[in-house]
Design a protein around this motif. Structure first.
Motif, mmCIF file in Angstrom:
data_model
loop_
_atom_site.group_PDB
_atom_site.id
_atom_site.type_symbol
_atom_site.label_atom_id
_atom_site.label_comp_id
_atom_site.label_asym_id
_atom_site.label_seq_id
_atom_site.Cartn_x
_atom_site.Cartn_y
_atom_site.Cartn_z
ATOM 1 N N LEU A 186 0.839 -1.207 0.000
ATOM 2 C CA LEU A 186 0.000 0.000 0.000
ATOM 3 C C LEU A 186 0.872 1.255 0.000
ATOM 4 O O LEU A 186 0.601 2.228 -0.705
ATOM 5 N N LEU A 187 1.926 1.203 0.780
ATOM 6 C CA LEU A 187 2.858 2.335 0.839
ATOM 7 C C LEU A 187 3.522 2.528 -0.529
ATOM 8 O O LEU A 187 3.593 3.654 -1.041
ATOM 9 N N TYR A 188 3.998 1.439 -1.122
ATOM 10 C CA TYR A 188 4.637 1.524 -2.444
ATOM 11 C C TYR A 188 3.689 2.212 -3.442
ATOM 12 O O TYR A 188 4.092 3.084 -4.205
ATOM 13 N N LYS A 189 2.429 1.766 -3.406
ATOM 14 C CA LYS A 189 1.435 2.285 -4.359
ATOM 15 C C LYS A 189 1.279 3.798 -4.168
ATOM 16 O O LYS A 189 1.322 4.565 -5.128
ATOM 17 N N GLY A 190 1.148 4.214 -2.922
ATOM 18 C CA GLY A 190 0.974 5.643 -2.620
ATOM 19 C C GLY A 190 2.182 6.460 -3.065
ATOM 20 O O GLY A 190 2.035 7.547 -3.635
ATOM 21 N N TYR B 259 7.176 9.338 -6.292
ATOM 22 C CA TYR B 259 8.376 9.092 -5.477
ATOM 23 C C TYR B 259 8.905 7.693 -5.726
ATOM 24 O O TYR B 259 8.128 6.753 -5.881
ATOM 25 N N GLU B 260 10.212 7.566 -5.752
ATOM 26 C CA GLU B 260 10.822 6.252 -5.836
ATOM 27 C C GLU B 260 11.175 5.783 -4.428
ATOM 28 O O GLU B 260 11.251 6.591 -3.498
ATOM 29 N N TYR B 261 11.397 4.496 -4.292
ATOM 30 C CA TYR B 261 11.715 3.921 -2.983
ATOM 31 C C TYR B 261 12.670 2.759 -3.168
ATOM 32 O O TYR B 261 12.811 2.230 -4.264
ATOM 33 N N GLY C 171 -2.229 4.221 5.510
ATOM 34 C CA GLY C 171 -3.172 5.133 4.844
ATOM 35 C C GLY C 171 -3.049 6.539 5.437
ATOM 36 O O GLY C 171 -3.003 7.537 4.702
ATOM 37 N N MET C 172 -2.959 6.608 6.765
ATOM 38 C CA MET C 172 -2.838 7.919 7.432
ATOM 39 C C MET C 172 -1.517 8.580 7.040
ATOM 40 O O MET C 172 -1.456 9.778 6.813
ATOM 41 N N PHE C 173 -0.457 7.764 6.992
ATOM 42 C CA PHE C 173 0.852 8.292 6.591
ATOM 43 C C PHE C 173 0.743 8.913 5.199
ATOM 44 O O PHE C 173 1.189 10.038 4.970
ATOM 45 N N MET C 174 0.129 8.183 4.260
ATOM 46 C CA MET C 174 0.060 8.673 2.881
ATOM 47 C C MET C 174 -0.787 9.934 2.800
ATOM 48 O O MET C 174 -0.464 10.859 2.042
ATOM 49 N N ASP C 175 -1.869 9.994 3.563
ATOM 50 C CA ASP C 175 -2.719 11.206 3.538
ATOM 51 C C ASP C 175 -1.894 12.428 3.911
ATOM 52 O O ASP C 175 -1.952 13.463 3.257
ATOM 53 N N VAL C 176 -1.115 12.293 4.988
ATOM 54 C CA VAL C 176 -0.309 13.434 5.453
ATOM 55 C C VAL C 176 0.830 13.689 4.464
ATOM 56 O O VAL C 176 1.104 14.848 4.103
#
Ligand SMILES: Cc1ncc(COP(=O)(O)O)c(C=O)c1O
Length: 395
Positions: free
Chosen positions: A321-325, A331-333, A385-390
């Motif tokens: 989910l994080l990768y997708k966001g 952004y690359e990771y 999800g909260m991380f990605m929102d912020v």
């Protein structure tokens, strides 16, 4: 292996090629530092800075800075703690032996090849004291390692006068074993490897690491910090305990802090040659340090494979989910094999941390080759999800 972050994009985000070890906030601030105290310090620093700025203290929505297990501990471990609490007036007696037998059976070594501890940090310190600060091994010496790796053992060794020879990572953010081999000299006292590596989340291919240990350990002891090994698929796990069983000069440290969720309960262990562990025992209380409740919980959790599988699966889901966001935001990771992900950010580390914290997200940052990075721990699916929102709001 998956794609690395492209050099081109790193340059675009302002990377300069200056080498250096990962310098965590903690090692900069600490005296005789340990990561547990350092974690508290990290959170406390942000709280203090917010107070000084007169800003309202945010309500913490997600604590995803310290690579903790967001799912807690297994129900079987909780039940064991409640039961063991009744015997809290007695020193632990046979619990350590029982746990060592379980680990030995699973890893194909003897119980004498295992040393327990109250978290693996204690073992990292004991290793540093033994190798670089003891009469047995002589003070100082050179520790060979990689840049941008976990600096607890290295920081402690430096305090005892050891020199750290750290080779750059490969462009895929992996340990460069060939470059390390070329740096071995008669002064090299020990090789330190963190696999999976913190903070990059990358791994050394299992066969390569086994071959490296076989070749190097007859000349120089090899110490592999395997704090995140439990997140790996079986085929990615290097068969290093087998080398120990065969008598190689190889030492491993593991922890219950991650997949088992014992960061607060404190339990870890080393696997190594029996003779060496007997000596190391002089620098650590070993199995007499963890409490009887922790040992009993550890015995229960170690056998609770259903819980470990659940945590691994949830970690994979939340990481995807994080990768997708991140991808959606351009952004690359660095593809990760552990419960954290490293990615380059486009603002200064302190600014990023404060912005995230101001919005209720406690995360962590690093700098490597003058490029700022976020190293975010994998929380629950909701927390990511909260991380990605912020992140989408501030980045
Ligand atoms: C690579 C590595 N080794 C060791 C540790 C120490 O963990 P603990 O003392 O909780 O076992 C950590 C903690 O995050 C780590 O990242």
């Amino acid at each position: 292996m998956d794609h690395p972050i492209s050099r081109r994009n790193l340059l675009r985000t302002g990377a300069l090629l200056t080498a250096g070890l990962s310098v965590s906030r903690a090692s900069r601030a600490g005296s005789f530092w340990n990561p547990v105290a350092a974690n508290a310090l990290h959170e406390q620093t942000l709280v203090t800075e917010f107070a000084q700025l007169g800003r309202e203290m945010p309500k913490l929505k997600a604590r995803i800075a310290f690579n903790e297990n967001p799912h807690g501990i297994s129900q079987k471990a909780k039940d064991a703690i409640v039961k063991a609490a009744e015997t809290g007036n007695r020193y632990a007696m046979f619990e350590g032996q029982e746990l060592k037998q379980l680990i030995a059976a699973k890893e194909g070594v003897k119980p004498e090849n295992i040393m327990l501890s109250a978290g693996s940090s204690e073992l990292l310190t004991a290793m540093a004291v033994f190798f670089t600060g003891s009469a047995a091994k002589g003070a100082g010496g050179t520790i060979l390692t990689s840049q941008f790796t976990y600096d607890d053992f290295l920081g402690c060794s430096k305090k005892f006068g050891a020199k750290i020879e750290a080779v750059p990572l490969t462009k895929e953010y992996r340990y460069d074993l060939a470059a390390m081999k070329a740096k071995i000299t008669p002064d090299t006292k020990l090789v330190y490897i963190c696999n999976p590596n913190n903070p990059t989340g990358t791994i050394i291919p299992a066969a390569d690491l086994v071959a490296f240990c076989k070749e190097v350990s007859p000349k120089v002891p090899v110490f592999v910090d395997e704090a995140y090994i439990d997140f790996l698929k079986p085929e990615d796990r290097p068969a290093l305990p087998k080398l120990v069983a065969e008598g190689a000069n190889v030492f491993l440290t593991r922890t219950f802090s991650k997949i088992h969720g014992f960061a607060g309960l404190r339990l870890g262990y080393a696997i190594g040659p029996e003779k060496f562990l007997t000596e190391l025992q002089n620098y650590s209380r070993g199995e007499w340090n963890p409490s009887v409740t922790t040992l009993k919980a550890g015995i229960a959790s170690y056998q609770d494979e259903e819980w470990q599988n659940f945590c691994r699966t949830e970690n994979d889901k939340a990481r995807e989910l994080l990768y997708k966001g991140l991808k959606e935001k351009g952004y690359e990771y660095v593809p990760s094999y552990a419960n954290f992900v490293l990615f380059p950010i486009r603002m200064k580390t302190k600014v990023f941390e404060k912005e995230m914290f101001g919005n209720g997200i406690l995360t962590s940052t690093r700098e490597y080759n003058a490029q700022p990075y976020c190293r975010v721990s994998i929380g629950t699916v909701d927390e990511m999800g909260m991380f990605m929102d912020v992140f989408k709001k501030i980045a």
